[in-house]
Design an enzyme around this catalytic site. Sequence first.
Site, PDB file in Angstrom:
ATOM      1  N   GLY A   1       0.814  -1.207   0.000  1.00  0.00           N
ATOM      2  CA  GLY A   1       0.000   0.000   0.000  1.00  0.00           C
ATOM      3  C   GLY A   1       0.849   1.258   0.000  1.00  0.00           C
ATOM      4  N   ASP A   2       1.871   1.282   0.839  1.00  0.00           N
ATOM      5  CA  ASP A   2       2.782   2.428   0.864  1.00  0.00           C
ATOM      6  C   ASP A   2       3.514   2.582  -0.463  1.00  0.00           C
ATOM      7  OD1 ASP A   2       2.848   3.508   3.742  1.00  0.00           O
ATOM      8  OD2 ASP A   2       3.057   1.366   4.055  1.00  0.00           O
ATOM      9  N   THR A   3       3.956   1.455  -1.018  1.00  0.00           N
ATOM     10  CA  THR A   3       4.710   1.499  -2.264  1.00  0.00           C
ATOM     11  C   THR A   3       3.867   2.039  -3.407  1.00  0.00           C
ATOM     12  OG1 THR A   3       6.070  -0.357  -1.536  1.00  0.00           O
ATOM     13  CG2 THR A   3       6.054   0.128  -3.888  1.00  0.00           C
TER      14      THR A   3
ATOM     15  N   ALA B   1       1.335   4.044  -3.156  1.00  0.00           N
ATOM     16  CA  ALA B   1       1.167   5.481  -2.927  1.00  0.00           C
ATOM     17  C   ALA B   1       2.420   6.238  -3.350  1.00  0.00           C
ATOM     18  CB  ALA B   1       0.849   5.738  -1.462  1.00  0.00           C
ATOM     19  N   SER B   2       3.600   5.683  -3.051  1.00  0.00           N
ATOM     20  CA  SER B   2       4.854   6.320  -3.453  1.00  0.00           C
ATOM     21  C   SER B   2       4.930   6.490  -4.963  1.00  0.00           C
ATOM     22  CB  SER B   2       6.045   5.493  -2.978  1.00  0.00           C
ATOM     23  OG  SER B   2       6.053   5.351  -1.577  1.00  0.00           O
TER      24      SER B   2
END
Length: 397
Positions: free
Chosen positions: A167-169, A171-172
């Site tokens: 999820g973070d990746t 978004a990045s």
Amino acid sequence: MPGPLSGIRVLELGQLIAAPFAARLMAEFGAEVIKVEPPGDGDPLRRWRKMHEGTSLWWYLQSRNKKSIAVNLKSPDGLDVVKQLARSADVVIENFRPGGLEKLGLGWDVLSALNPNLVMVRISGYGQTGPYRDRPGFGAIGEAMGGIRYTTGSPEAPPARVGVSIGDTLASLHGVMGALMALLRVKMGQGAGQVIDVSLVESVFNVMESLVPEYDLLGEVRTRTGGALPGITPSNTYPTRDGGYVVIAGNSDPIFRRLMTMIGRVDLAEDPALRSNDGRSKQAAMLDAVISDWSAARTVEEALAALDAADVPAGRIYSVADIVADPHYQARGMILPADLPGGQQVKMPGIVPKLSETPGEVRWQGPALGQHTDSVLADLGLDAERIARLRETGAVA
């Protein structure tokens, strides 16, 4: 060789994963990334997962090519330092909870007034607007609410997570795309800077393919299907005689015919009802059983050799040991040697994507906390006496 982002200054005001990963990608392609960390402990990622001499191995990767400056954002003098950096920055990347920068006096209204061409990437759980904007939102929550967890895992088990912070990746990656689009507009003289509002939830939701129209038009609620790709047949994970698995993607029409012919099922290769994907998907269970019977009689190596000879996309499921030993990874420069403090050598992942004329590079690994404070402040025009006073007051470290 200068990277494609040489001359671009990025000010990173984030911690942990989403904003720092976005800044890392820009640093790998030549941007000057100045990472602002709190004095004392710095970014919490410095102490996450496996360590080398007290510092996380993940940190050395996530912060490579960045300059670390330790600034106390609760100090008026520290805030002035950040404002001065923002004046000369092209991009600010942050992942505070919405309103967090505003409470510090570093909101978009303040920074854009100082630098009208500034691009600000704001990564948060739910975005800068909406009824959920003030909720805390980590990548795991984005994955849950974005829809990917509901479709991941075995149908007999609770929803599973991918083994990395996907999820973070995601978004990045959306943050970098937005930053580059906004930068292009500024550099071409088409307009001033702007805010890139990236939500963890929406970044996951954006890769969920036809989930919404299938539900709206057909009432279809896509759920967990194990190793299969629902509605795309055959594409699944199949067992082998030696206790392993092979992933086989025989879902295009000509590949399906080659696959069936290779496993000795010419009847299925020539069946008009299986000529296209929609027909095959109606008989997915039967086709998976047929392929499983074939694969279960062979070792992983035997199955892969036969599939490769038939030009059918297939592969083993790699562990990290498989990745590091694989000659293709090595030939593509995807396993790079790196030096850690103390002279210890370690392998690190390579750089993606591959640019033919201005490729990315690793100039150094993640820096020590505040390693570049003096040099960055000197670039702002502060003399040694002024830097010393800032350090005495605790504004910087």
